[in-house]
Design an enzyme around this catalytic site. Structure first.
Site, PDB file in Angstrom:
ATOM      1  N   ASP A 178       0.969  -1.166   4.678  1.00  0.00           N
ATOM      2  CA  ASP A 178       0.646  -0.057   5.508  1.00  0.00           C
ATOM      3  C   ASP A 178      -0.830   0.422   5.203  1.00  0.00           C
ATOM      4  OD1 ASP A 178       1.250   2.462   6.849  1.00  0.00           O
ATOM      5  OD2 ASP A 178       1.927   3.564   5.129  1.00  0.00           O
ATOM      6  N   CYS A 213      -1.786   4.250  10.815  1.00  0.00           N
ATOM      7  CA  CYS A 213      -1.763   5.337  11.439  1.00  0.00           C
ATOM      8  C   CYS A 213      -3.095   5.692  12.460  1.00  0.00           C
ATOM      9  CB  CYS A 213      -1.444   6.715  10.798  1.00  0.00           C
ATOM     10  SG  CYS A 213      -2.659   6.911   9.340  1.00  0.00           S
ATOM     11  N   CYS A 238       0.874  -1.178  -0.003  1.00  0.00           N
ATOM     12  CA  CYS A 238       0.032  -0.060  -0.058  1.00  0.00           C
ATOM     13  C   CYS A 238       0.860   1.065   0.117  1.00  0.00           C
ATOM     14  CB  CYS A 238      -0.966  -0.123   1.015  1.00  0.00           C
ATOM     15  SG  CYS A 238      -1.747  -1.375   1.297  1.00  0.00           S
ATOM     16  N   ALA A 239       1.623   1.408  -0.953  1.00  0.00           N
ATOM     17  CA  ALA A 239       2.505   2.562  -1.181  1.00  0.00           C
ATOM     18  C   ALA A 239       2.185   3.977  -1.112  1.00  0.00           C
ATOM     19  CB  ALA A 239       3.597   2.312  -2.566  1.00  0.00           C
ATOM     20  N   GLY A 240       1.004   4.214  -1.545  1.00  0.00           N
ATOM     21  CA  GLY A 240       0.653   5.299  -1.732  1.00  0.00           C
ATOM     22  C   GLY A 240       1.320   6.396  -2.614  1.00  0.00           C
ATOM     23  N   GLY A 300       4.255   7.181  -1.294  1.00  0.00           N
ATOM     24  CA  GLY A 300       5.428   6.591  -1.110  1.00  0.00           C
ATOM     25  C   GLY A 300       6.346   7.214   0.040  1.00  0.00           C
ATOM     26  N   GLY A 301       5.641   7.593   0.966  1.00  0.00           N
ATOM     27  CA  GLY A 301       6.448   8.124   2.290  1.00  0.00           C
ATOM     28  C   GLY A 301       7.442   7.060   2.787  1.00  0.00           C
ATOM     29  N   LYS A 302       6.691   5.807   3.036  1.00  0.00           N
ATOM     30  CA  LYS A 302       7.688   4.599   3.418  1.00  0.00           C
ATOM     31  C   LYS A 302       8.388   4.023   2.256  1.00  0.00           C
ATOM     32  CE  LYS A 302       4.511   4.171   7.044  1.00  0.00           C
ATOM     33  NZ  LYS A 302       3.500   5.263   6.258  1.00  0.00           N
TER      34      LYS A 302
HETATM   35  C1  LIG Z   1      -1.837   4.764   4.679  1.00  0.00           C
HETATM   36  S1  LIG Z   1      -2.028   5.025   3.083  1.00  0.00           S
HETATM   37  C2  LIG Z   1      -0.402   4.393   2.550  1.00  0.00           C
HETATM   38  C3  LIG Z   1       0.461   5.623   3.015  1.00  0.00           C
HETATM   39  C4  LIG Z   1       1.864   5.193   2.371  1.00  0.00           C
HETATM   40  N1  LIG Z   1       2.410   3.901   2.411  1.00  0.00           N
HETATM   41  C5  LIG Z   1       3.287   6.381   2.683  1.00  0.00           C
HETATM   42  O1  LIG Z   1       3.920   5.893   3.595  1.00  0.00           O
HETATM   43  O2  LIG Z   1       2.979   7.315   2.278  1.00  0.00           O
HETATM   44  C6  LIG Z   1      -2.956   3.460   2.688  1.00  0.00           C
HETATM   45  C7  LIG Z   1      -2.839   3.380   1.122  1.00  0.00           C
HETATM   46  O3  LIG Z   1      -3.504   1.980   0.916  1.00  0.00           O
HETATM   47  C8  LIG Z   1      -3.991   1.968  -0.121  1.00  0.00           C
HETATM   48  N2  LIG Z   1      -5.096   0.940  -0.636  1.00  0.00           N
HETATM   49  C9  LIG Z   1      -6.362   0.695  -0.151  1.00  0.00           C
HETATM   50  N3  LIG Z   1      -6.719  -0.546  -0.568  1.00  0.00           N
HETATM   51  C10 LIG Z   1      -5.893  -1.005  -1.216  1.00  0.00           C
HETATM   52  C11 LIG Z   1      -5.681  -2.218  -1.699  1.00  0.00           C
HETATM   53  N4  LIG Z   1      -6.624  -3.196  -1.714  1.00  0.00           N
HETATM   54  N5  LIG Z   1      -4.318  -2.882  -2.173  1.00  0.00           N
HETATM   55  C12 LIG Z   1      -3.356  -1.917  -2.105  1.00  0.00           C
HETATM   56  N6  LIG Z   1      -3.411  -0.549  -1.641  1.00  0.00           N
HETATM   57  C13 LIG Z   1      -4.655  -0.390  -1.163  1.00  0.00           C
HETATM   58  C14 LIG Z   1      -4.562   3.366  -0.379  1.00  0.00           C
HETATM   59  O4  LIG Z   1      -4.882   3.901  -1.963  1.00  0.00           O
HETATM   60  C15 LIG Z   1      -3.570   4.089   0.346  1.00  0.00           C
HETATM   61  O5  LIG Z   1      -2.602   4.792  -0.540  1.00  0.00           O
END
Ligand SMILES: C[S@@+](CC[C@H](N)C(=O)[O-])C[C@H]1O[C@@H](n2cnc3c(N)ncnc32)[C@H](O)[C@@H]1O
Length: 430
Positions: free
Chosen positions: A298, A351, A226-228, A230-232
């Site tokens: 994440d 979080c 769940c890189a979003g 990409g913070g992590k």
């Molecule tokens: C907490 S955020 C991630 C933050 C990111 N890792 C960072 O450090 O910036 C959760 C992420 O999970 C993603 N997400 C939601 N459902 C998902 C799925 N089924 N598979 C992968 N990612 C998913 C969302 O789009 C969101 O970007």
């Protein structure tokens, strides 16, 4: 606060009341706010965030249902008025506090004073007991401004601190994360050559610590599921010193686009990016996962730990939404666990400060997959490093703004054991 700034706050709060748009997005969308000097812009952001977060408390202080005002704009004006009144008029504040203290139901009293929905105040009390009030108070304070020194671009955080000082930006080292610098003052960080060169990323210390506990081994392979934006991912790429491989996946193309921009700026070239369409992993992602040393989940969550940064989040979740998030968290954990090879680790992070999204999800996973072993944070970071940031047993990363000064955060580490008789290779991750 000047008249022009007040008008911007009303605009941003009104936009949130109309469409749910976050203050950060509303401010980014307005060129006239972007053009303000950094200190004025920061004040607009701070006051708008407080008004949105304290909406219930401010309505209570005014003794009226402000959200039922004739228009969102009028509601925003009334909330801002109440905000200024409570800040400048001790008698008005004392009156609101006394009326609140007289509320008989302790959950409704807490929910009113700390400004959140009743059901969510109930969740906080169920999870944190007497500590709920202090935690909620801290979650209503402005967040620290923290950056992560990008060791792909600068040799150390001390070098980054020196570079920032030369630009007139004072910092102090984070207490727990080795790359963290807290920024003093309101200067614009992003309008600096250091930012454009990728010398740092803005990232809360809690998020940096979640990457730290993932601890990829040198040259290792990491799936960041769940890189979003990409913070992590970026922190992991730097921990690997641009060696090894990170596969960053997410269901949001928009966030992955932001990640691509950040990767280029950060000089990270050990990361591949791949969009997903749901929890079912495409064949090549599952194949990468099956060879990965770490799978980081994440997970999407209520964001209750990051309310200082996202004040609108406290009004965005309801009980059904929380249950849906927990189902997604379980689905992601199952997908990751199904691919986890013997000896590899699954790191689950949120979080959230709610047990139902944290320990309870790990307990449920271990009921479904009893062979997975918990790896203690103390085992990964060493006892003295882990003690201040872990739960009392040293098992989970457990961060709270009232204790650690960073966002509320949780992380658990699980390992699939190697078959009996196979020698454990020592894990040199960090
Ligand atoms: C907490 S955020 C991630 C933050 C990111 N890792 C960072 O450090 O910036 C959760 C992420 O999970 C993603 N997400 C939601 N459902 C998902 C799925 N089924 N598979 C992968 N990612 C998913 C969302 O789009 C969101 O970007």
């Amino acid at each position: 606060m000047r008249k022009e700034q007040r008008a911007f706050v009303v605009d941003v709060v009104g936009q949130w009341l109309t469409s749910g748009q976050s203050p950060r997005d509303a401010m980014a969308a307005r060129a006239e706010i972007r053009r303000l000097p950094a200190a004025s812009r920061a004040e607009v952001a701070r006051v708008a965030a407080q008004v949105i977060a304290q909406q219930r408390w401010l309505s209570f202080a005014r003794n009226e249902a402000v959200l039922q005002s004739p228009s969102p704009r009028v509601a925003a004006e009334r909330l801002l008025e109440a905000h200024h009144q409570l800040a400048g008029d001790a008698a008005a504040l004392a009156d609101a506090r006394a009326r609140c203290a007289a509320i008989a139901d302790p959950i409704v009293r807490l929910a009113t004073r700390r400004s959140l929905p009743d059901w969510l105040a109930g969740e906080f009390v169920a999870c944190h007991g007497d500590g709920a009030d202090g935690l909620l108070q801290a979650l209503g304070e402005p967040a620290a401004r923290t950056v992560r020194a990008n060791l792909l671009r600068v040799p150390s955080r001390e070098h980054l601190a020196a570079r920032l000082v030369a630009l007139g930006i004072e910092t102090e080292p984070g207490r727990h994360a080795p790359w963290a610098l807290h920024v003093r003052g309101e200067q614009d960080l992003f309008d600096t050559a250091a930012y454009r060169d990728g010398a740092f990323e803005q990232q809360d210390e809690a998020s940096q610590l979640a990457a730290l506990v993932a601890a990829p081994p040198p040259g290792g392979r990491v799936l960041d599921l769940c890189a979003g934006s990409g913070g992590k991912t970026l922190a992991l790429a730097a921990m690997l010193a641009n060696k090894g491989q990170v596969l960053a996946t997410d269901v949001s193309e928009r966030r992955l686009d932001a990640l691509r921009t950040r990767l280029a700026r950060a000089g990270a070239d050990n990361v591949q990016v791949r969009a997903l369409s749901g929890t079912d992993l495409p064949r090549e992602v599952a194949a990468f996962a099956a060879r990965a040393d770490r799978i980081l989940v994440d997970a999407p969550c209520s964001g209750t730990g990051s309310w200082r940064r996202r004040p609108e989040a406290r009004w965005a979740v309801d009980p059904a939404g929380l249950a849906a998030l927990q189902a997604t968290q379980d689905g992601l954990l199952d997908a990751a666990a199904a691919c986890l090879r013997p000896g590899a680790r699954l790191v689950y992070a949120t979080c959230s400060v709610l047990r139902g999204e944290n320990e309870a999800r790990i307990e449920a996973l271990r009921r479904r997959s009893p062979e997975l072993e918990l790896v203690r944070v103390a085992e990964v970071l060493g006892g003295s490093c882990a003690a201040p940031i872990a739960d009392p047993t040293g098992t989970f990363l457990q961060l709270r703004p009232d204790r650690h000064g960073c966002d509320g955060f949780f992380a658990a580490i699980l390992r699939r054991p190697r078959p009996r008789g196979l020698r454990e290779t020592p894990d040199v991750g960090r």
